[in-house]
Motif scaffolding. Sequence first.
Motif, PDB file in Angstrom:
ATOM      1  N   ALA A  93       7.655   0.992   2.747  1.00  0.00           N
ATOM      2  CA  ALA A  93       6.423   1.336   1.759  1.00  0.00           C
ATOM      3  C   ALA A  93       6.342   2.956   1.773  1.00  0.00           C
ATOM      4  CB  ALA A  93       5.082   0.681   2.608  1.00  0.00           C
ATOM      5  N   PRO A  94       5.628   3.280   0.803  1.00  0.00           N
ATOM      6  CA  PRO A  94       5.322   4.907   0.311  1.00  0.00           C
ATOM      7  C   PRO A  94       4.752   5.355   1.631  1.00  0.00           C
ATOM      8  CG  PRO A  94       5.281   3.805  -1.615  1.00  0.00           C
ATOM      9  CD  PRO A  94       5.232   2.815  -0.746  1.00  0.00           C
ATOM     10  N   ALA A  95       4.608   6.673   1.952  1.00  0.00           N
ATOM     11  CA  ALA A  95       3.877   7.260   3.178  1.00  0.00           C
ATOM     12  C   ALA A  95       2.362   6.966   2.733  1.00  0.00           C
ATOM     13  CB  ALA A  95       4.093   8.744   3.473  1.00  0.00           C
ATOM     14  N   GLY A  96       1.975   7.216   1.799  1.00  0.00           N
ATOM     15  CA  GLY A  96       0.583   7.020   1.372  1.00  0.00           C
ATOM     16  C   GLY A  96       0.035   5.571   1.626  1.00  0.00           C
ATOM     17  N   LEU A  97       1.160   4.628   1.776  1.00  0.00           N
ATOM     18  CA  LEU A  97       0.546   3.177   2.267  1.00  0.00           C
ATOM     19  C   LEU A  97       0.816   2.941   3.682  1.00  0.00           C
ATOM     20  CD1 LEU A  97       1.764   1.576  -1.036  1.00  0.00           C
ATOM     21  CD2 LEU A  97      -0.612   2.223  -0.609  1.00  0.00           C
ATOM     22  N   SER A  98       1.145   3.834   4.446  1.00  0.00           N
ATOM     23  CA  SER A  98       1.560   3.663   5.818  1.00  0.00           C
ATOM     24  C   SER A  98       0.383   2.851   6.708  1.00  0.00           C
ATOM     25  CB  SER A  98       1.978   5.019   6.300  1.00  0.00           C
ATOM     26  OG  SER A  98       0.942   5.786   6.678  1.00  0.00           O
ATOM     27  N   ILE A  99      -1.009   3.035   6.586  1.00  0.00           N
ATOM     28  CA  ILE A  99      -1.931   2.533   7.231  1.00  0.00           C
ATOM     29  C   ILE A  99      -2.005   0.882   6.731  1.00  0.00           C
ATOM     30  CG2 ILE A  99      -4.418   2.264   7.805  1.00  0.00           C
ATOM     31  CD1 ILE A  99      -4.309   5.448   7.384  1.00  0.00           C
ATOM     32  N   ALA A 100      -2.040   0.717   5.382  1.00  0.00           N
ATOM     33  CA  ALA A 100      -1.937  -0.675   5.188  1.00  0.00           C
ATOM     34  C   ALA A 100      -0.762  -1.340   5.596  1.00  0.00           C
ATOM     35  CB  ALA A 100      -2.227  -0.606   3.525  1.00  0.00           C
TER      36      ALA A 100
END
Length: 204
Positions: A93-100
């Motif tokens: 997953a892209p870094a911007g979606l790491s929390i999700a």
Amino acid sequence: MAAGALALVLHAHLPYVRSGEAGSLEEDWYFQALQECYLPLLQMLETAAGDPGQQPRLTLGLSPTLLSLLSDPQLRGRFLPWLEQRRILLHRAPAGLSIAARDLEHRLDAVERQWRAAKGNLLPRFRRLQQVGVLDLITCAATHGYLPLLRESPEAVRAQLLTACREHQRLLGEQPLGIWLPECAYYEGLDEMLASSGLRYTLL
């Protein structure tokens, strides 16, 4: 204000999607339902049943085709590899979606723990919830057939109902407590078919 009663009736159904080879779109659909619906529902109801402050009670329809999928040993063997494929995708997953992605991975871990604890056999869990009074388990027409379209062939309607009762008894060990009519569709004369099949029903 008028007094009344509230009945919570859930309807669980999937078409029979068993494929000879792993990875079909239909199989993916079934596993996604396991992950996102059936396993979380069982967990929630079992937790509520163990809490003295709650008194969960609802009706759940399990269609014969879904029961067949849940009891299929080959499909059971494919579920954990399917989960692992989802983990691999999450790691990309892209870094911007790491929390999700981390949140979803925790959910997948919880699903896997549940699955392993039950050895992939969910039907006894549904049965236990009925035995402790949390669920009333009902059936549906055998293949979710739209019964008004079959009315010109009473034998087909009767087969849908009798096969549904037989499969429910075979896989859950008890007769269904009622029936969810596919698409809630009724026609004049169906009540006699239902009665002859031993099925209790209420038209809402």
